[in-house]
Enzyme design. Structure first.
Site, short mmCIF file in Angstrom:
data_model
loop_
_atom_site.label_atom_id
_atom_site.label_comp_id
_atom_site.label_asym_id
_atom_site.label_seq_id
_atom_site.Cartn_x
_atom_site.Cartn_y
_atom_site.Cartn_z
N TYR A 79 0.55 -1.48 0.35
CA TYR A 79 0.32 -0.33 0.25
C TYR A 79 1.12 1.24 0.06
CZ TYR A 79 -3.59 -3.61 1.47
OH TYR A 79 -4.60 -4.25 1.14
N HIS A 84 -5.00 6.41 -1.69
CA HIS A 84 -5.02 6.13 0.79
C HIS A 84 -3.99 6.50 0.95
CE1 HIS A 84 -8.64 5.80 3.06
NE2 HIS A 84 -8.65 4.38 2.42
N ASN A 147 -9.02 1.55 8.85
CA ASN A 147 -9.96 1.58 9.28
C ASN A 147 -10.40 0.98 10.39
OD1 ASN A 147 -11.26 1.90 6.63
ND2 ASN A 147 -12.01 -0.27 6.64
#
Length: 268
Positions: A79, A84, A147
């Site tokens: 990632y 994001h 999250n």
């Protein structure tokens, strides 16, 4: 007789005596100043009198707040440099271009501390910051999934704030994150408790601090796809940045750093 003529001639050759000045007709000269009040002499200018007024009283700012600046995103190479995780990219750029130690494990994530800082005063520059004596802005990256950011951010904050309060200081918390609803590279500053607008990472942090802490959030715009479909949006934010996007995020780091300084100085 000859003798009398010589006496007369002698008297005529001598000048006549000047009559004594009449004290009633002579004007007395007045002293220029009273004897107990001598004339004031103008002092030559000194360096202090030549300084602008703003520099005559070199007092540093009365308040300064140490910051814990947390970036949230998804961890790991998979990632890294995705839209994001733009918050991580911002802090990485600040760390590399500023005077910071490398990121290492600490405070339940990755932490990079500034070299110690103080304020120095120059005749021409006024008060400026110089890295010397005390940690003022500490960078921290979450190593948890976006999250589930709240728990680790809270643990890091508890450790950092306790350390700063022992030093008699008032720390502040700032969270840097991606902002889907803003244009690419645009920097926005909001109160931490304001609406997360569907950002699950911010929702997780808000749940960890239920209204009992004032904190700041700094959003960095990543743009958004035209489609509002959840799958399309998910693929958009989790893909790697293009060269253009990466350059825009790196450029935004300078604006983010100025915002952090304003929060630390108490002007925000």
């Amino acid at each position: 007789s000859r003798k009398e003529k010589r006496k007369l001639k002698k008297r005529q050759s001598q000048p006549e005596p000047t009559p004594a000045a009449d004290s009633t007709t002579v004007e007395k000269s007045k002293p220029s100043t009273p004897p107990n009040n001598p004339p004031k002499q103008r002092k030559p200018p000194t360096p202090d009198t030549l300084l602008p007024r703003s520099l005559k009283d070199p007092m540093p700012p009365t308040k300064y707040y140490p910051l814990l600046v947390c970036s949230i995103g998804n961890p790991g190479a998979q990632y890294a440099k995705t839209l994001h995780s733009a918050g991580h990219s911002i802090l990485q750029t600040i760390q590399e271009r500023g005077v910071y130690q490398p990121f290492t494990r600490g405070m339940y994530g990755l932490v990079a501390r500034a070299g110690t800082t103080t304020r120095v005063h120059g005749v021409l520059t006024g008060w400026t910051k110089e890295v010397k004596a005390s940690d003022d802005i500490t960078l921290w990256q979450s190593t948890h999934l976006m999250n589930a950011s709240g728990t680790s951010v809270k643990k890091a904050w508890m450790e950092f704030s306790a350390e700063q309060r022992q030093r008699g200081l008032e720390p502040r918390l700032v969270v840097v994150h991606d902002e889907l609803e803003s244009d690419l590279g645009k920097v926005t500053v909001k109160d931490g408790a304001s609406s997360a607008r569907g950002h699950n990472g911010l929702k997780s942090i808000q749940a960890a601090f239920p209204g009992n802490l004032k904190w700041w959030r700094v959003g960095v715009g990543i743009g958004r796809p035209q489609s509002r479909d959840a799958n399309v949006v998910s693929q958009y934010v989790l893909r790697k940045m293009t060269i253009r996007e990466e350059a825009a995020i790196e450029k935004a780091a300078a604006s983010v750093h100025r915002v952090l300084q304003d929060i630390a100085d108490g002007t925000r």
